[in-house]
Scaffold this motif. Structure first.
Motif, mmCIF file in Angstrom:
data_model
loop_
_atom_site.group_PDB
_atom_site.id
_atom_site.type_symbol
_atom_site.label_atom_id
_atom_site.label_comp_id
_atom_site.label_asym_id
_atom_site.label_seq_id
_atom_site.Cartn_x
_atom_site.Cartn_y
_atom_site.Cartn_z
ATOM 1 N N TYR A 40 0.917 -1.159 0.007
ATOM 2 C CA TYR A 40 -0.090 -0.436 -0.115
ATOM 3 C C TYR A 40 0.721 1.202 -0.208
ATOM 4 O O TYR A 40 0.551 1.652 -1.073
ATOM 5 C CB TYR A 40 -0.889 0.491 1.354
ATOM 6 C CG TYR A 40 -1.136 1.397 1.316
ATOM 7 C CD1 TYR A 40 -2.758 1.742 0.502
ATOM 8 C CD2 TYR A 40 -0.753 2.293 2.083
ATOM 9 C CE1 TYR A 40 -3.605 2.901 0.945
ATOM 10 C CE2 TYR A 40 -2.097 3.232 2.825
ATOM 11 C CZ TYR A 40 -2.578 3.868 1.656
ATOM 12 O OH TYR A 40 -3.743 5.095 2.135
ATOM 13 N N SER A 41 1.679 1.430 0.790
ATOM 14 C CA SER A 41 2.826 2.480 0.715
ATOM 15 C C SER A 41 3.589 2.482 0.077
ATOM 16 O O SER A 41 3.315 3.773 -1.183
ATOM 17 C CB SER A 41 3.903 2.354 2.196
ATOM 18 O OG SER A 41 3.079 2.332 2.805
ATOM 19 N N GLN A 44 0.863 4.250 -2.920
ATOM 20 C CA GLN A 44 0.883 5.882 -3.030
ATOM 21 C C GLN A 44 1.450 6.722 -3.286
ATOM 22 O O GLN A 44 2.828 6.011 -3.432
ATOM 23 C CB GLN A 44 0.377 5.228 -1.175
ATOM 24 C CG GLN A 44 -0.032 4.980 -0.899
ATOM 25 C CD GLN A 44 -1.802 5.644 -1.641
ATOM 26 O OE1 GLN A 44 -1.993 6.839 -0.841
ATOM 27 N NE2 GLN A 44 -1.871 4.407 -1.738
ATOM 28 N N SER A 148 2.886 16.403 -4.517
ATOM 29 C CA SER A 148 3.296 15.178 -5.103
ATOM 30 C C SER A 148 4.838 15.751 -6.211
ATOM 31 O O SER A 148 5.741 14.664 -6.546
ATOM 32 C CB SER A 148 2.414 13.973 -6.251
ATOM 33 O OG SER A 148 1.919 14.852 -7.116
ATOM 34 N N LYS A 263 11.049 13.174 0.234
ATOM 35 C CA LYS A 263 9.465 13.342 1.267
ATOM 36 C C LYS A 263 8.534 13.584 2.190
ATOM 37 O O LYS A 263 9.273 12.640 2.921
ATOM 38 C CB LYS A 263 8.869 12.248 -0.175
ATOM 39 C CG LYS A 263 9.623 11.681 -1.267
ATOM 40 C CD LYS A 263 9.114 10.330 -1.917
ATOM 41 C CE LYS A 263 9.808 8.836 -2.037
ATOM 42 N NZ LYS A 263 9.214 8.186 -2.318
ATOM 43 N N GLY A 265 6.138 11.970 2.271
ATOM 44 C CA GLY A 265 5.495 10.944 2.549
ATOM 45 C C GLY A 265 5.137 9.838 1.378
ATOM 46 O O GLY A 265 5.373 10.463 0.503
ATOM 47 N N PRO A 266 4.567 8.539 1.158
ATOM 48 C CA PRO A 266 3.951 7.925 2.150
ATOM 49 C C PRO A 266 4.951 7.796 3.430
ATOM 50 O O PRO A 266 6.384 7.332 3.022
ATOM 51 C CB PRO A 266 3.098 6.616 1.731
ATOM 52 C CG PRO A 266 3.633 6.761 0.192
ATOM 53 C CD PRO A 266 4.090 8.258 -0.092
ATOM 54 N N LYS A 267 4.616 7.315 5.042
ATOM 55 C CA LYS A 267 5.607 6.961 5.809
ATOM 56 C C LYS A 267 5.633 5.925 5.900
ATOM 57 O O LYS A 267 4.902 4.764 6.624
ATOM 58 C CB LYS A 267 5.477 7.736 6.504
ATOM 59 C CG LYS A 267 5.113 8.799 6.703
ATOM 60 C CD LYS A 267 4.471 9.729 8.580
ATOM 61 C CE LYS A 267 4.436 10.922 8.105
ATOM 62 N NZ LYS A 267 5.786 12.266 7.946
ATOM 63 N N ASN A 271 3.423 3.093 8.161
ATOM 64 C CA ASN A 271 2.257 1.973 8.116
ATOM 65 C C ASN A 271 2.913 0.876 7.664
ATOM 66 O O ASN A 271 1.742 -0.416 8.245
ATOM 67 C CB ASN A 271 2.731 2.179 6.247
ATOM 68 C CG ASN A 271 2.135 3.400 5.625
ATOM 69 O OD1 ASN A 271 1.465 4.183 6.402
ATOM 70 N ND2 ASN A 271 1.817 4.145 5.172
#
Length: 301
Positions: A40-41, A44, A148, A263, A265-267, A271
């Motif tokens: 999922y990370s 993203q 982004s 960046k 995120g994503p972390k 996560n």
């Protein structure tokens, strides 16, 4: 009482035995949840965060009433405030986001935003969602934006600062600044008229004796009047500049936003940790559920 303590010990021992007996189930769910969190990370879009810092000072004596009046027209309920905390509401207002949208030409920079089917109000709401709740420390305001695109994140932060500065300075517009603006707008017109009359004066013939003719006297009078007005405006301009220079700007930019290189995120680590904890809970729950289900089947058999 001794019997109750023994029963508690037995219950705890049984729980531990269930966990040990079903450890493969627990590990399976931990691995699955951690893997899902990791994937999922990775899926993203990267998020970059940029920040700008501004210093807010009070304006003139009428700035508070002006601020409350204009803020009311913007749909903001500030009570009797007018302090730096009120800027958080002004920053999130649609009028600020609309100015950022237009100034940065975001419909041309962000893919898909040039679609004519997208309503302008939706675009304004999207821009407003790109700025975080500002961090307030005394009279210092830190404005953070996310995107982004790292360069766009910095441009957004500076865009919100410029838009906020524009409206804040309008709310704190002083009399000296009004006077300076008025003279700046009037001086070129008077100078143009004076030049026109001066050219007319050169075309009016003079008598051989050197005295002005009747036609020249009228033009000369107009020239003297416009020349006096021009000199007066020049003096007033210098005076207004001096008065304006003594004023402390009500809104000052301390640090403008720069393009972030890392960046925000994503972390991924966070996560993964959440996935690990969630996997443990799910795994332990399934271990006890399977144990209960198996015992129920054994009793029926």
């Amino acid at each position: 009482m001794s019997q109750d303590m023994n029963d508690d010990d037995i219950d705890i021992r049984e729980y531990v035995e269930v966990v040990l007996r079903r450890w493969k189930t627990i590990v399976f769910f931990v691995i699955v949840m951690v893997f899902m969190a990791f994937v999922y990370s990775l899926r993203q879009a990267p998020v970059y965060e940029a920040s700008a810092t501004v210093l807010v000072r009070g304006g003139g004596s009428s700035s508070l009433s002006q601020y409350a009046g204009v803020a009311g027209m913007l749909g903001l309920n500030l009570g009797g405030g007018g302090n730096i905390e009120d800027l958080t509401e002004l920053l999130k207002s649609k009028i600020i986001a609309a100015k950022v949208l237009d100034d940065l030409k975001l419909t041309q920079r962000i893919p898909g935003w040039d679609n004519p089917e997208i309503k302008r109000q939706n675009l304004i709401s999207a821009v407003s969602g790109m700025v975080k709740t500002p961090k307030v420390s005394g009279k210092v305001l830190e404005i953070k934006t996310v995107s982004s695109d790292p360069q766009l994140a910095a441009d957004l932060a500076n865009g919100f600062v410029d838009a906020l500065s524009f409206y804040w300075n309008e709310l704190n517009y002083s009399e000296a600044q009004k006077k300076l603006q008025y003279i700046d707008s009037e001086l070129p017109r008077v100078e143009k008229d004076l030049k026109t009359i001066e050219n007319k004066l050169k075309l009016v013939p003079r008598a051989d004796t050197g005295f002005s003719l009747s036609g020249q006297s009228g033009v000369q009078r107009d020239y003297d009047i416009y020349n006096s007005v021009y000199i007066m405006l020049k003096k007033e301009l210098e005076s207004a500049k001096l008065e304006a220079s003594k004023e402390i700007p009500p809104f000052s930019v301390v640090d403008r936003a720069e393009k972030p290189f890392s960046k925000s995120g994503p972390k991924v680590k966070l996560n993964v940790i959440v996935g690990l904890v969630l996997g443990l809970f799910v795994g332990i729950f399934m271990a006890f559920f399977m144990e209960y289900w198996e015992k129920g089947n054994n009793r029926r058999a």
